[in-house]
Design a protein around this motif. Structure first.
Motif, PDB file in Angstrom:
ATOM      1  N   ASP A 293       0.844  -1.194   0.000  1.00 31.73           N
ATOM      2  CA  ASP A 293       0.000   0.000   0.000  1.00 31.73           C
ATOM      3  C   ASP A 293       0.883   1.249   0.000  1.00 31.73           C
ATOM      4  O   ASP A 293       0.996   1.963   0.995  1.00 31.73           O
ATOM      5  CB  ASP A 293      -0.902  -0.002   1.246  1.00 31.73           C
ATOM      6  CG  ASP A 293      -1.992   1.056   1.187  1.00 31.73           C
ATOM      7  OD1 ASP A 293      -1.980   1.879   0.246  1.00 31.73           O
ATOM      8  OD2 ASP A 293      -2.860   1.070   2.079  1.00 31.73           O
ATOM      9  N   PRO A 294       1.521   1.534  -1.143  1.00 28.62           N
ATOM     10  CA  PRO A 294       2.456   2.671  -1.197  1.00 28.62           C
ATOM     11  C   PRO A 294       1.798   4.011  -0.881  1.00 28.62           C
ATOM     12  O   PRO A 294       2.441   4.893  -0.312  1.00 28.62           O
ATOM     13  CB  PRO A 294       2.980   2.632  -2.636  1.00 28.62           C
ATOM     14  CG  PRO A 294       2.000   1.794  -3.403  1.00 28.62           C
ATOM     15  CD  PRO A 294       1.443   0.818  -2.421  1.00 28.62           C
ATOM     16  N   ASP A 295       0.532   4.189  -1.246  1.00 28.48           N
ATOM     17  CA  ASP A 295      -0.137   5.453  -0.954  1.00 28.48           C
ATOM     18  C   ASP A 295      -0.251   5.686   0.547  1.00 28.48           C
ATOM     19  O   ASP A 295      -0.056   6.807   1.036  1.00 28.48           O
ATOM     20  CB  ASP A 295      -1.540   5.473  -1.584  1.00 28.48           C
ATOM     21  CG  ASP A 295      -1.492   5.571  -3.091  1.00 28.48           C
ATOM     22  OD1 ASP A 295      -0.427   5.959  -3.619  1.00 28.48           O
ATOM     23  OD2 ASP A 295      -2.500   5.260  -3.746  1.00 28.48           O
ATOM     24  N   MET A 296      -0.588   4.631   1.301  1.00 29.67           N
ATOM     25  CA  MET A 296      -0.692   4.762   2.753  1.00 29.67           C
ATOM     26  C   MET A 296       0.689   4.995   3.362  1.00 29.67           C
ATOM     27  O   MET A 296       0.839   5.806   4.284  1.00 29.67           O
ATOM     28  CB  MET A 296      -1.331   3.508   3.346  1.00 29.67           C
ATOM     29  CG  MET A 296      -1.902   3.706   4.743  1.00 29.67           C
ATOM     30  SD  MET A 296      -3.333   4.810   4.693  1.00 29.67           S
ATOM     31  CE  MET A 296      -3.475   5.237   6.426  1.00 29.67           C
ATOM     32  N   ALA A 297       1.687   4.290   2.863  1.00 26.58           N
ATOM     33  CA  ALA A 297       3.044   4.433   3.389  1.00 26.58           C
ATOM     34  C   ALA A 297       3.555   5.854   3.213  1.00 26.58           C
ATOM     35  O   ALA A 297       4.272   6.375   4.072  1.00 26.58           O
ATOM     36  CB  ALA A 297       3.976   3.447   2.695  1.00 26.58           C
ATOM     37  N   GLN A 298       3.156   6.489   2.122  1.00 30.07           N
ATOM     38  CA  GLN A 298       3.628   7.849   1.858  1.00 30.07           C
ATOM     39  C   GLN A 298       3.134   8.845   2.896  1.00 30.07           C
ATOM     40  O   GLN A 298       3.758   9.872   3.123  1.00 30.07           O
ATOM     41  CB  GLN A 298       3.174   8.287   0.459  1.00 30.07           C
ATOM     42  CG  GLN A 298       3.840   9.555  -0.031  1.00 30.07           C
ATOM     43  CD  GLN A 298       3.456   9.893  -1.447  1.00 30.07           C
ATOM     44  OE1 GLN A 298       2.349   9.600  -1.888  1.00 30.07           O
ATOM     45  NE2 GLN A 298       4.378  10.508  -2.186  1.00 30.07           N
ATOM     46  N   GLY A 299       2.022   8.530   3.562  1.00 30.39           N
ATOM     47  CA  GLY A 299       1.465   9.446   4.550  1.00 30.39           C
ATOM     48  C   GLY A 299       1.804   9.093   5.980  1.00 30.39           C
ATOM     49  O   GLY A 299       1.279   9.721   6.902  1.00 30.39           O
TER      50      GLY A 299
END
Length: 475
Positions: A213-219
């Motif tokens: 889940d790269p989008d979640m990791a980015q936040g």
């Protein structure tokens, strides 16, 4: 911001939420409102759910509990894992039942994210197979004290992390197991085994989250282990990424950039306010009073019992779980480790006074964090639906009836009658001056990670960053 106070009010039971910094009288007001209007109190405090340690967690007294029905106090063992999901799953059915029966729910906070989980649909919802657990919890009424006799009704259900781990272990195929486990030094760790994940380095967990889940990791900050684990477990439980579920919530009718819509649109907030200097002095005196009531003995007795059980089972000490997270344990840690003889020595006196000073300091800091959260969540103009917030001046106890109790009764009575309070206006909201996009940013100068524009801009303006920048420029 969508103003829920402007909608047409109808004659139905509202949800009343009492907010304010620790030490401002929330429990007192909650009891008085519940008694006046036949309501019941739900404690939204992450430490008061644990049994025992009443002084440390600042619970209401047995006499106060008998004045009005209380829920969600003393419901889990002190070292048991209890998540915000567990809290929501127990609290929402109680609120729904009270509303259905025409009784006033009075939520007294407490812990910020506990309150948020009740007011808004911001957490991952359960699937249909969880409804049986929800129905069992729905009839639970914990620690209700009536006619001078305490009646305890335990919620007969598994905690969220235990239930999900069991179900997934029964249902998942081998392919699922391979994709929803984490490989650590050749061993597979189940993403639903929270106890095992706690021993996995944050860097490993973050790499796994970046992969699924790269989008979640980015936040998320790479060191924010609790939230990283939660996002990984959402993926393991639902086969969907946490970021995709949050986007779905935000795009729902009434949703916003902060999450899903209001769970109870017919609700209002009573915010007990207090001048900062007065509150600081009040908190100092409260710590002194807790010490006189036996705070140290309570800490020592529990600490001794915990270590006896830990040594008997050959388990490692872990002061980051359960009630050990309460303010008090970390501050008196060095003192608690001393022998009885050393506690009576000069060294013991030094550690004791250092613990008292630290406890007063962290209590003040905690109160300030509570106030910042109230301002940011309720009084900043966003697209989020927010209940009306009514300020009540609790600075001077001498004027409690005129400035707190009287206006609070008037507001609640108006809501029960389906009317807007006459002559009492909610606090105004202000424009949010800075957009805070929650993405990670790395400072190459200081070699540090930050999440969000506010943290990032604060860092760039900090003295430490400017000093590091000058050093690099000289080199």
């Amino acid at each position: 911001m969508a103003d829920c106070g402007e909608r047409e009010m109808s004659s139905r039971v509202p949800v009343i939420v009492i907010l304010g910094a620790t030490g401002c009288g929330k429990s007192k007001l909650g009891i008085e409102i519940a008694r006046r209007f036949g309501g019941e109190i739900l404690s939204a405090d992450s430490m008061q759910v644990y049994k025992g340690l009443d002084i440390v967690t600042n619970k209401v007294t047995p006499e106060e509990k008998c004045l009005a029905p209380h829920h969600l106090l003393d419901i889990v063992e002190p070292l048991q894992r209890f998540t915000v999901l567990d809290f929501r799953n127990r609290a929402v059915p109680i609120i729904d039942r009270l509303i259905q029966n025409g009784k006033l729910p009075v939520i007294v906070g407490g812990t910020n994210y506990y309150i948020e989980s009740l007011l808004w649909k911001v957490l991952v919802e359960e699937d249909e197979s969880s409804l049986g657990i929800r129905k069992q919890v729905k009839s639970a009424s914990n620690e209700v004290c009536l006619d001078d006799k305490r009646q305890r009704v335990q919620a007969d259900s598994e905690l969220v992390y235990e239930r999900d781990r069991r179900r997934m272990q029964e249902a998942r195929s081998q392919e699922d197991l391979e994709s929803k486990n984490l490989s650590v030094q050749g061993d597979l760790v189940d993403l639903l085994d929270e106890a095992a994940l706690e021993h996995v380095p944050s860097s490993h967990l973050y790499e796994k989250l970046q992969a699924v889940d790269p989008d979640m990791a980015q936040g998320l900050h790479p060191n924010n282990k609790r939230k990283i684990i939660r996002s990984l477990q959402v993926y393991a439980q639902t086969s969907r990424t946490h970021s995709a579920i949050l986007r779905e919530q935000r795009s729902a009718d009434g949703g916003s950039e902060l999450g899903g819509p209001l769970r109870y649109p017919y609700s209002c907030i009573l915010w007990l306010q207090c001048e900062q200097e007065v509150l600081d002095e009040r908190l100092h005196l409260r710590v002194d009073a807790m010490l006189e009531q036996g705070l140290l003995k309570e800490l020592l007795d529990f600490h001794r019992l915990y270590n006896e059980e830990r040594l008997a089972t050959s388990t490692e000490a872990d002061y980051t779980k359960g009630i050990f997270q309460a303010i008090g344990f970390k501050e008196f840690h060095q003192y608690l480790l001393l022998s009885e003889e050393d506690r009576n020595s000069e060294k013991g006196s030094k550690f004791f006074h250092a613990g008292v000073d630290a406890l007063k300091l962290v209590t003040k800091r905690y109160a300030r964090r509570q106030l910042r959260w109230i301002n940011n969540r309720f009084l900043r103009k966003t697209s989020r639906q927010v209940p009306p917030v009514y300020g009540l001046d609790a600075t001077d106890p001498y004027f409690w009836n005129e400035r707190v109790l009287g206006p609070a009764f008037k507001i609640v009575e108006s809501y029960l009658e389906g009317q807007k309070p006459d002559g009492v206006e909610p606090l105004p909201v202000t424009e949010q001056s800075v957009k805070n996009e929650l993405k990670t940013k790395h400072c190459d100068i200081c070699d540090r990670m930050f999440v969000g524009d506010i943290q990032w801009n604060d860092h760039l303006r900090s003295k430490k960053h400017r000093r590091m920048l000058k050093r690099k420029q000289v080199l």
